[in-house]
Structure formats: C-alpha cells, structure tokens
Design an enzyme around this catalytic site. Structure first.
Site, mmCIF file in Angstrom:
data_model
loop_
_atom_site.group_PDB
_atom_site.id
_atom_site.type_symbol
_atom_site.label_atom_id
_atom_site.label_comp_id
_atom_site.label_asym_id
_atom_site.label_seq_id
_atom_site.Cartn_x
_atom_site.Cartn_y
_atom_site.Cartn_z
ATOM 1 N N HIS A 56 0.831 -1.218 0.000
ATOM 2 C CA HIS A 56 0.000 0.000 0.000
ATOM 3 C C HIS A 56 0.856 1.255 0.000
ATOM 4 O O HIS A 56 1.590 1.526 0.943
ATOM 5 C CB HIS A 56 -0.919 0.007 1.218
ATOM 6 C CG HIS A 56 -2.010 1.034 1.162
ATOM 7 N ND1 HIS A 56 -3.029 0.990 0.234
ATOM 8 C CD2 HIS A 56 -2.243 2.149 1.901
ATOM 9 C CE1 HIS A 56 -3.855 2.011 0.430
ATOM 10 N NE2 HIS A 56 -3.392 2.744 1.429
ATOM 11 N N HIS A 58 0.746 5.558 -1.334
ATOM 12 C CA HIS A 58 0.293 6.757 -2.045
ATOM 13 C C HIS A 58 1.581 7.555 -2.259
ATOM 14 O O HIS A 58 2.010 8.317 -1.383
ATOM 15 C CB HIS A 58 -0.698 7.574 -1.223
ATOM 16 C CG HIS A 58 -1.846 6.771 -0.674
ATOM 17 N ND1 HIS A 58 -2.773 6.170 -1.486
ATOM 18 C CD2 HIS A 58 -2.211 6.474 0.598
ATOM 19 C CE1 HIS A 58 -3.663 5.532 -0.731
ATOM 20 N NE2 HIS A 58 -3.339 5.690 0.529
ATOM 21 N N TYR A 121 -4.592 7.577 -6.653
ATOM 22 C CA TYR A 121 -5.835 8.350 -6.788
ATOM 23 C C TYR A 121 -5.664 9.807 -7.190
ATOM 24 O O TYR A 121 -6.649 10.516 -7.373
ATOM 25 C CB TYR A 121 -6.689 8.231 -5.528
ATOM 26 C CG TYR A 121 -6.135 8.819 -4.254
ATOM 27 C CD1 TYR A 121 -6.371 10.148 -3.909
ATOM 28 C CD2 TYR A 121 -5.417 8.034 -3.356
ATOM 29 C CE1 TYR A 121 -5.894 10.676 -2.718
ATOM 30 C CE2 TYR A 121 -4.941 8.558 -2.170
ATOM 31 C CZ TYR A 121 -5.184 9.873 -1.859
ATOM 32 O OH TYR A 121 -4.708 10.395 -0.683
ATOM 33 N N HIS A 206 -11.815 3.432 -3.398
ATOM 34 C CA HIS A 206 -11.007 4.022 -2.316
ATOM 35 C C HIS A 206 -11.440 3.554 -0.938
ATOM 36 O O HIS A 206 -10.621 3.151 -0.113
ATOM 37 C CB HIS A 206 -11.066 5.551 -2.390
ATOM 38 C CG HIS A 206 -10.271 6.238 -1.323
ATOM 39 N ND1 HIS A 206 -10.754 6.459 -0.043
ATOM 40 C CD2 HIS A 206 -9.015 6.730 -1.323
ATOM 41 C CE1 HIS A 206 -9.820 7.068 0.682
ATOM 42 N NE2 HIS A 206 -8.769 7.244 -0.070
ATOM 43 N N ARG A 209 -16.498 5.241 2.080
ATOM 44 C CA ARG A 209 -16.791 6.681 2.156
ATOM 45 C C ARG A 209 -16.801 7.316 0.771
ATOM 46 O O ARG A 209 -17.453 8.323 0.545
ATOM 47 C CB ARG A 209 -15.735 7.394 3.007
ATOM 48 C CG ARG A 209 -15.786 7.068 4.468
ATOM 49 C CD ARG A 209 -14.696 7.807 5.233
ATOM 50 N NE ARG A 209 -13.440 7.086 5.262
ATOM 51 C CZ ARG A 209 -12.287 7.521 4.774
ATOM 52 N NH1 ARG A 209 -12.199 8.699 4.189
ATOM 53 N NH2 ARG A 209 -11.200 6.797 4.874
ATOM 54 N N HIS A 231 -9.705 0.736 1.278
ATOM 55 C CA HIS A 231 -9.491 1.152 2.675
ATOM 56 C C HIS A 231 -10.739 0.778 3.466
ATOM 57 O O HIS A 231 -11.852 1.057 3.005
ATOM 58 C CB HIS A 231 -9.373 2.675 2.791
ATOM 59 C CG HIS A 231 -8.155 3.295 2.198
ATOM 60 N ND1 HIS A 231 -8.195 4.110 1.110
ATOM 61 C CD2 HIS A 231 -6.858 3.280 2.582
ATOM 62 C CE1 HIS A 231 -6.981 4.570 0.836
ATOM 63 N NE2 HIS A 231 -6.139 4.081 1.705
ATOM 64 N N GLU A 234 -10.561 2.150 9.231
ATOM 65 C CA GLU A 234 -9.311 2.660 9.792
ATOM 66 C C GLU A 234 -9.582 3.489 11.054
ATOM 67 O O GLU A 234 -8.888 3.340 12.051
ATOM 68 C CB GLU A 234 -8.612 3.512 8.723
ATOM 69 C CG GLU A 234 -7.303 4.137 9.183
ATOM 70 C CD GLU A 234 -6.636 4.950 8.084
ATOM 71 O OE1 GLU A 234 -7.297 5.224 7.055
ATOM 72 O OE2 GLU A 234 -5.460 5.314 8.261
ATOM 73 N N HIS A 268 -5.833 -1.428 6.235
ATOM 74 C CA HIS A 268 -5.974 -1.060 7.654
ATOM 75 C C HIS A 268 -6.820 -2.092 8.418
ATOM 76 O O HIS A 268 -6.294 -2.814 9.229
ATOM 77 C CB HIS A 268 -6.510 0.367 7.861
ATOM 78 C CG HIS A 268 -5.744 1.408 7.109
ATOM 79 N ND1 HIS A 268 -4.390 1.597 7.298
ATOM 80 C CD2 HIS A 268 -6.116 2.300 6.138
ATOM 81 C CE1 HIS A 268 -3.971 2.562 6.490
ATOM 82 N NE2 HIS A 268 -4.991 3.007 5.774
ATOM 83 N N ASP A 319 2.095 3.206 2.920
ATOM 84 C CA ASP A 319 0.993 4.152 2.907
ATOM 85 C C ASP A 319 1.412 5.618 2.749
ATOM 86 O O ASP A 319 1.687 6.065 1.639
ATOM 87 C CB ASP A 319 0.159 3.925 4.189
ATOM 88 C CG ASP A 319 -1.197 4.603 4.159
ATOM 89 O OD1 ASP A 319 -1.471 5.370 3.228
ATOM 90 O OD2 ASP A 319 -2.006 4.370 5.076
HETATM 91 C C1 NGQ Z 1 -5.498 8.295 1.607
HETATM 92 N N1 NGQ Z 1 -4.873 7.722 3.850
HETATM 93 O O1 NGQ Z 1 -6.241 7.889 0.711
HETATM 94 O O2 NGQ Z 1 -4.407 8.808 1.366
HETATM 95 C C2 NGQ Z 1 -5.952 8.163 3.021
HETATM 96 C C3 NGQ Z 1 -6.493 9.478 3.504
HETATM 97 C C4 NGQ Z 1 -8.948 9.188 3.257
HETATM 98 C C5 NGQ Z 1 -5.132 6.925 4.893
HETATM 99 N N2 NGQ Z 1 -6.353 6.511 5.036
HETATM 100 C C6 NGQ Z 1 -7.706 9.895 2.802
HETATM 101 N N3 NGQ Z 1 -4.199 6.581 5.727
HETATM 102 O O3 NGQ Z 1 -8.879 8.070 3.783
HETATM 103 O O4 NGQ Z 1 -10.019 9.746 3.066
HETATM 104 ZN ZN ZN Z 2 -4.127 4.528 2.020
#
Ligand code: NGQ
Ligand code: ZN
Length: 451
Positions: A56, A58, A121, A206, A209, A231, A234, A268, A319
């Site tokens: 994972h 980004h 993303y 993603h 959410r 995800h 988390e 997560h 991450d």
């Molecule tokens: C992300 N990171 O996609 O980069 C997410 C934050 C979200 C983590 N969840 C953004 N650690 O989850 O909305």
């Molecule tokens: Zn992530």
C-alpha cells in the site's frame, strides 16, 4: 542465465545451505539447488532471502512526510492531517509526481522491498479537469517504477463521494474524482501504461466513504483478474458514520455485500470486532497493515494476535511513507501487539523465531495482495530477492533466524546490501543503482515546492 550462490538461503521449507540460484533472462527463477558445489566465477552471497512486496503506497505523500508535525489550533487527528494533505495537492504537477515516486521507490528498494502496490488516486489537474490523456498520472507512476526498477501493481482508484450516503466530493478531492464510467475508461487506459512482464493491474474503490454501493457494483462488474484493494475501518469515526448510514460496520458491510475472497485486500481494517476479525480471516483476504502510518495518524491498533490465531493473511504497506523501511514496519507491527497485550513474541508460534514469523508472513501476504508470483525462492517465481550485509555490526555473527531477528528487531535499511526485482539488480552494496540521479531530481522538486 545468471547464476548466484548463497551459503545460506531461505527456501519454502526453511533454511538451506550452499544454494545455487539460476535467474532466467525473463526475470524468473529458473532453478534452486541446495547443497551445490561452488563453481568458479559464480557470484557468491552469505545469505539470500525472498524480497517482500509493499502492498500500500500513495507515492505523492512521500513529499509531505515530516511537514505535518506542527500542532493546529485544536486537537489534531487523522481528519486534520487529511486537510493538510489536501492543501498540498494543488502544487503537484505530473512531472513532480513522477520524480517523487521515483525517489520513494528507490528508497523502498534500499530497505529490501522488490515491488509495490500503488493505490493511485491523484488523477486530475488541480482544477479537477482530466488531463488530455486521462491516465497521464498513471503513466507517471509506471515511469517512476521503471526508473527505480521496482515491481509495480497499479491500482487505479475509484473515488466519487465525500462520505457515506453519497455526498459529492468537495474542493479538496477534485483531483481524485471520477464517475464510475470515467473510472472504467481510466482503468482501461492505465493498462496501456504498464510495460514490463511483471507489472500487474488491479482495482481500488477508495473506501465505502468514497464510492456508493452503485458505483462499487458498476466498477466490480466490469470484471478483472487482478487484486481488489479498499481502505476499510481505519478510524473510529468512519465506523460510526458507516453504522449511521447502513446499520453495519464497514467490514461487516463488505462481507455481506461483496464477494470478499483471497483476491481482496482490506487496507488497515483496524477497527474490527472479534466476530468481524474471525469472519474476514476466513475469506482468505489480506489485511493490509500500515504500521507506522497507522501510528502516525492515531488510527488505533489492529488486533494482530486474534488475526494470527484465526489464520488471517496480512502484509505491509508504507501508505503515507512516514516510514520507508520494511524492518521498521514489521517491528512496529509486533511492538504494537506487545504494548496492547503486555506480552512478547506475539505473532510467532511456539518455539518459532519472531523475525521468521513476521518475515514469512509479509512475504506471503504481500505477494498475494499484489497478485505477484513472488515471496518464494522457487523455480517459476519472479526473482525478487535480497542479500543482507552480513558484515554490518547489527548482523555480526548471526545467520538464519537469528539474522532475521536482528535485522527486523534492531536493524534497518543499513543492513541491506543487494536487491533484485524480477531479476533486475536494483540495489548494489547498499545503494540503489540510480540513487544520485533520482535524489538530485527529488531535491530540486522539493526546493521548488517548498520555496
Ligand atoms: C489516503 N490515507 O487515501 O491517502 C488516506 C487518507 C482518506 C489513509 N487513510 C484519505 N491513511 O482516507 O479519506
Ligand atoms: Zn491509504
């Protein structure tokens, strides 16, 4: 055919001595022969191990590491960190993303990682319009993996909503957002960005959410044979919001509405009940644990002890890249369990070395999550391997499990000498082969971005 010889190597059934390893021109292991006499002119290593995958990433967040440590006006948490991350996005051009990703990938390689799953993303221009080539950014990620020589499983991300219940994306999220139809076009175009035989393409809604159930079924119905990552669970607030929206917790919802199986990876999965933990473990899906990021963002502690007892598969992601060292991630995972349970050697089985337990765990779970035939020194598998620097003081006098324990629990990237990804020899004598060029470009980008 390249031939290597290891005095000691970790094979699928354990440690073996005097192992001859042949790597084919296709980057796959051609043969593995223990107890081989040493031939002249064969490159010899004290120890060779399968190299793990990072499940994972980004990549662009590498540039933000260390820049979110000043306290805001109130309490800081995951959500306030996320606002800071969104604020950083408009500055990034495609070229910046490529340079940042190449730096990250070279650093990951130096820590012993052979391949990465990029949960990608950041798709669009700063004003939210697509680039002329909708997969411009995917191409940049692929180019960066090519420069660093790291294996890549590209996971183009579907993102369309700002929260449970389908509210539209807000201004901080416009670079991510696609309708389900546009996402599928992006996904197809991303395939053309992959050029190497070991590259893989998967899908990544993603989070619950960020997509509606309709979006989710549209994109999954398109069908693909790679991995699916999402995800899930988390943050505590995410669980509460999911309950308010659906009456179910995120993992519960996924288990009921999607065919979760070994091709899935839930990133997560921090907040699970005992029942969810047991049910998810049963599916064969991988838990995508990101120990330093989860600590950094105050997520909470994954129940590793129960997951292990239930036979759950897991792997490691870096991450947000606050940490970029596989040994540190594995140690943080085990230490989180020790702090939680007030015990030692939690993730090992009786009489098993803890280093061996977590290392064999991450090899298997990482390969599964990337859809990559790796994680084993076995003919037909990609030659993803590493050689520790057995002259390093941390490893002095150690071999086999004691070497793994010492590297993972008290060492770092300094303990790594050589790394191969699908036969590409990308780290030699502790340095990535293009370290200076890649770091030079990265430094110039950071100076400009932070000026
Ligand atoms: C992300 N990171 O996609 O980069 C997410 C934050 C979200 C983590 N969840 C953004 N650690 O989850 O909305
Ligand atoms: Zn992530």
């Amino acid at each position: 055919m390249r031939k290597l010889q290891a005095k000691s190597a970790l094979l699928p059934d354990g440690w073996a001595r005097n192992v001859r390893i042949e790597i084919g021109a296709d980057g796959r292991l051609a043969s593995i022969t223990p107890e081989s006499p040493l031939e002249a002119a064969v490159e010899t290593f004290e120890t060779l191990l399968p190299a793990p995958s990072n499940l994972h990433s980004h990549a662009f967040q590498r540039a933000l590491a260390g820049l979110t440590e000043t306290r805001g006006p109130g309490d800081d948490d995951f959500w306030s960190w996320r606002e800071r991350m969104y604020d950083f996005l408009p500055r990034l051009t495609p070229e910046d993303v490529e340079i940042i990703a190449a730096q990250l990938y070279a650093e990951l390689a130096e820590s012993g990682i052979a391949a990465v799953a990029e949960f990608h993303y950041l798709h669009h221009q700063a004003d939210g319009t697509a680039y002329a080539d909708i997969a411009e950014m995917a191409g940049r990620i692929s180019a960066a993996a090519g420069q660093a020589g790291l294996g890549l499983t590209l996971l183009p991300v579907a993102y369309a909503r700002s929260g449970f219940g389908g509210a539209p994306t807000h201004s901080g999220q416009i670079r991510f957002s696609n309708s389900a139809e546009d996402y599928l076009a992006l996904w197809e175009a991303s395939r053309a960005c992959l050029h190497r035989a070991d590259d893989q393409l998967g899908m990544a809604p993603h989070s619950l959410r960020a997509v509606t159930p309709e979006d989710l079924s549209t994109i999954l119905a398109a069908g693909h044979d790679g991995p699916t990552h999402i995800h899930a669970a988390e943050q505590v607030r995410e669980v509460e919001d999911c309950l308010a929206w659906s009456g179910q917790r995120p993992v519960e919802w996924l288990l009921e509405h999607c065919n979760i199986n070994e091709r899935w990876c839930l990133i997560h999965a921090t907040q699970m009940t005992g029942t969810e933990t047991a049910a998810l473990a049963q599916t064969g899906a991988v838990a995508g644990l990101c120990p330093t990021t989860e600590a950094d963002l105050g997520d909470g502690i994954f129940n590793g002890r129960q997951w292990h007892a239930d036979g759950g598969k897991w792997g490691i992601g870096t991450d947000s890249h606050i940490g970029r060292d596989i040994a540190v991630e594995l140690r943080q995972l085990e230490w989180s369990q020790r702090l939680l349970y007030k015990q030692r050697t939690v993730l090992a089985d009786p009489m098993q070395s803890n280093g061996n337990a977590v290392y064999t765990g991450v090899l298997q779970g990482g390969a599964q999550a990337l859809g990559r035939k790796s994680g084993k020194l076995e003919a037909g598998y990609w030659a993803d391997m590493l050689a520790p620097d057995t002259e390093h003081p941390v490893l002095a006098g150690r071999s086999e499990d004691a070497l793994l324990d010492s590297w993972i629990f008290t060492g770092s990237r300094d303990c790594i000498s050589d790394v191969w990804s699908a036969g590409r020899h990308i780290v030699k004598d502790g340095q990535h082969i293009a370290r200076a060029e890649i770091a030079g470009r990265y430094s110039a980008v950071m100076k400009r971005l932070l000026a």
